[in-house]
Design a protein around this motif. Sequence first.
Motif, PDB file in Angstrom:
ATOM      1  N   LEU A   6       0.833  -1.207   0.000  1.00  0.00           N
ATOM      2  CA  LEU A   6       0.000   0.000   0.000  1.00  0.00           C
ATOM      3  C   LEU A   6       0.870   1.260   0.000  1.00  0.00           C
ATOM      4  O   LEU A   6       2.063   1.189   0.316  1.00  0.00           O
ATOM      5  N   HIS A   7       0.235   2.398  -0.340  1.00  0.00           N
ATOM      6  CA  HIS A   7       0.976   3.662  -0.422  1.00  0.00           C
ATOM      7  C   HIS A   7       0.253   4.768   0.340  1.00  0.00           C
ATOM      8  O   HIS A   7      -0.812   4.538   0.908  1.00  0.00           O
ATOM      9  N   ASP A   8       0.863   5.944   0.325  1.00  0.00           N
ATOM     10  CA  ASP A   8       0.317   7.083   1.069  1.00  0.00           C
ATOM     11  C   ASP A   8      -0.820   7.747   0.288  1.00  0.00           C
ATOM     12  O   ASP A   8      -0.696   8.871  -0.187  1.00  0.00           O
ATOM     13  N   ILE A  13      -4.750   4.218   2.988  1.00  0.00           N
ATOM     14  CA  ILE A  13      -4.723   4.426   4.444  1.00  0.00           C
ATOM     15  C   ILE A  13      -6.015   3.880   5.060  1.00  0.00           C
ATOM     16  O   ILE A  13      -5.995   3.266   6.132  1.00  0.00           O
ATOM     17  N   LYS A  14      -7.107   4.058   4.328  1.00  0.00           N
ATOM     18  CA  LYS A  14      -8.393   3.521   4.791  1.00  0.00           C
ATOM     19  C   LYS A  14      -8.318   1.982   4.832  1.00  0.00           C
ATOM     20  O   LYS A  14      -8.739   1.342   5.802  1.00  0.00           O
ATOM     21  N   THR A  15      -7.737   1.402   3.768  1.00  0.00           N
ATOM     22  CA  THR A  15      -7.601  -0.064   3.713  1.00  0.00           C
ATOM     23  C   THR A  15      -6.753  -0.566   4.888  1.00  0.00           C
ATOM     24  O   THR A  15      -7.116  -1.542   5.557  1.00  0.00           O
ATOM     25  N   ALA A  16      -5.624   0.108   5.142  1.00  0.00           N
ATOM     26  CA  ALA A  16      -4.751  -0.311   6.252  1.00  0.00           C
ATOM     27  C   ALA A  16      -5.522  -0.256   7.567  1.00  0.00           C
ATOM     28  O   ALA A  16      -5.442  -1.186   8.392  1.00  0.00           O
ATOM     29  N   GLY A  17      -6.284   0.805   7.775  1.00  0.00           N
ATOM     30  CA  GLY A  17      -7.074   0.964   9.005  1.00  0.00           C
ATOM     31  C   GLY A  17      -8.085  -0.156   9.172  1.00  0.00           C
ATOM     32  O   GLY A  17      -8.249  -0.704  10.266  1.00  0.00           O
ATOM     33  N   GLY A  23      -8.344  -7.106  12.994  1.00  0.00           N
ATOM     34  CA  GLY A  23      -7.437  -8.079  13.623  1.00  0.00           C
ATOM     35  C   GLY A  23      -6.264  -8.505  12.755  1.00  0.00           C
ATOM     36  O   GLY A  23      -5.563  -9.462  13.091  1.00  0.00           O
ATOM     37  N   GLY A  24      -6.025  -7.792  11.626  1.00  0.00           N
ATOM     38  CA  GLY A  24      -4.906  -8.154  10.742  1.00  0.00           C
ATOM     39  C   GLY A  24      -3.603  -7.468  11.118  1.00  0.00           C
ATOM     40  O   GLY A  24      -3.545  -6.679  12.067  1.00  0.00           O
ATOM     41  N   LEU A  25      -2.551  -7.800  10.348  1.00  0.00           N
ATOM     42  CA  LEU A  25      -1.211  -7.255  10.590  1.00  0.00           C
ATOM     43  C   LEU A  25      -0.775  -6.385   9.410  1.00  0.00           C
ATOM     44  O   LEU A  25      -0.881  -6.803   8.256  1.00  0.00           O
ATOM     45  N   VAL A  26      -0.240  -5.190   9.719  1.00  0.00           N
ATOM     46  CA  VAL A  26       0.220  -4.277   8.667  1.00  0.00           C
ATOM     47  C   VAL A  26       1.604  -3.731   9.035  1.00  0.00           C
ATOM     48  O   VAL A  26       1.807  -3.252  10.160  1.00  0.00           O
ATOM     49  N   GLY A  27       2.537  -3.792   8.091  1.00  0.00           N
ATOM     50  CA  GLY A  27       3.846  -3.160   8.268  1.00  0.00           C
ATOM     51  C   GLY A  27       3.701  -1.671   8.019  1.00  0.00           C
ATOM     52  O   GLY A  27       3.166  -1.273   6.979  1.00  0.00           O
ATOM     53  N   ILE A  28       4.128  -0.855   8.992  1.00  0.00           N
ATOM     54  CA  ILE A  28       3.928   0.601   8.845  1.00  0.00           C
ATOM     55  C   ILE A  28       5.249   1.359   9.012  1.00  0.00           C
ATOM     56  O   ILE A  28       6.106   0.970   9.812  1.00  0.00           O
ATOM     57  N   PRO A  29       5.396   2.471   8.243  1.00  0.00           N
ATOM     58  CA  PRO A  29       6.608   3.269   8.405  1.00  0.00           C
ATOM     59  C   PRO A  29       6.520   4.114   9.671  1.00  0.00           C
ATOM     60  O   PRO A  29       5.430   4.552  10.040  1.00  0.00           O
ATOM     61  N   THR A  30       7.630   4.304  10.352  1.00  0.00           N
ATOM     62  CA  THR A  30       7.714   5.322  11.415  1.00  0.00           C
ATOM     63  C   THR A  30       9.060   6.023  11.207  1.00  0.00           C
ATOM     64  O   THR A  30       9.844   5.603  10.356  1.00  0.00           O
TER      65      THR A  30
END
Length: 344
Positions: A6-8, A13-17, A23-30
């Motif tokens: 996914l991208h910015d 962002i809605k999909t990631a949310g 209950g899923g897992l998402v790799g996120i940038p910080t």
Amino acid sequence: MKTLLLHDTEQDIKTAGEILRNGGLVGIPTETVYGLAANALDGRAVAEIFKAKGRPMDNPLIVHIADIEDIARFSLVSEFPEKARLLAEKFWSGPLTIILPKGSSIPDEVSAGLDTVAIRFPSHPLAQKIIKSAGVPLAAPSANLSGSPSPTTAAHVMNDMDGRINAVVDGGECSVGLESTVLTLASDPPRLLRPGGITAEQLEAVIGKIAIDDAVLNKLRDGEKAASPGMKYKHYAPKARVIMLRGSDSGYINYVNNHKIEAAAALCYDEDMKSLTLKAFSLGKRGDYSSQAHRLFSSLRAIDRDESVKLVYARCPSPKGVGMAVYNRLIRAAGFEVIDLEKL
Ligand code: AMP
Ligand code: MG
């Protein structure tokens, strides 16, 4: 499982949310490194993080928020002392994790059964957007397979996690490049458990004297209990054997050039490169600790991709300022194998 990239964008962002809320897992940038996120209030979702990473269940996770008010709104802590308020005011949002007595909503999977919880408010705008889109705080350790170097790009996350998690959001390269500073306020004086982008000196300027946990710079002795469970594991290590060489610029260059074997490479300051006669990877600029923090994990992963490298001669970074964090990670990557060139 197919891992979505996914991208910015508003839709992504809605999909990631949605994935996170379900209950899923998402790799996120910080701003520190990429995190592997799940709903922090859902013990079942959090348990999946440990499986995907191969992480020991006794190593607790950091809870990420997108607003200071989230702490009270979700009952994340049972106490928020004055020192926490001062630190939050000065360093949040940013690369500081504060450990506090845990609140009633924290599942045992997050705190690994401890009575404390680690909280951080990341400054990365995309991380904040994803947390807000999920509508819940996110528990997230680094998004690497347990033991290997932390990921600082979405490609690093894909390399370790493709097929194991629901999605990765690409937010470009992480600016700090090393995990957050971890400070516990559950002990008196407060204790630095893991050095990071916010230095011990910066913390002391705000809350006065802090203790530096023994495990930050030294190997735990057999049977010694780690204040931060993460510190007891071999960490951040590439597949090749890493040896840290402590000494002067010329001492390092001479040793490495004289101990050249085919399978060896150097992990050195940019300024050393021209004097070395073997393959070299960058540990950033000499004396520029932020550049070293930014480069370290990316270079350890580049070493992993080069199958010809079996032995790495690494420079010993200075443990001053942000250098303490670089030293802490690299000495673990070396499994505490250090040669003191002055004593040879
Ligand atoms: P990671 O997110 O992979 O960088 O790991 C989180 C780090 O925070 C690990 O070193 C943990 O041991 C540490 N940590 C998280 N929660 C706590 C806690 N309640 N007490 C002490 N250390 C913690
Ligand atoms: Mg980690």
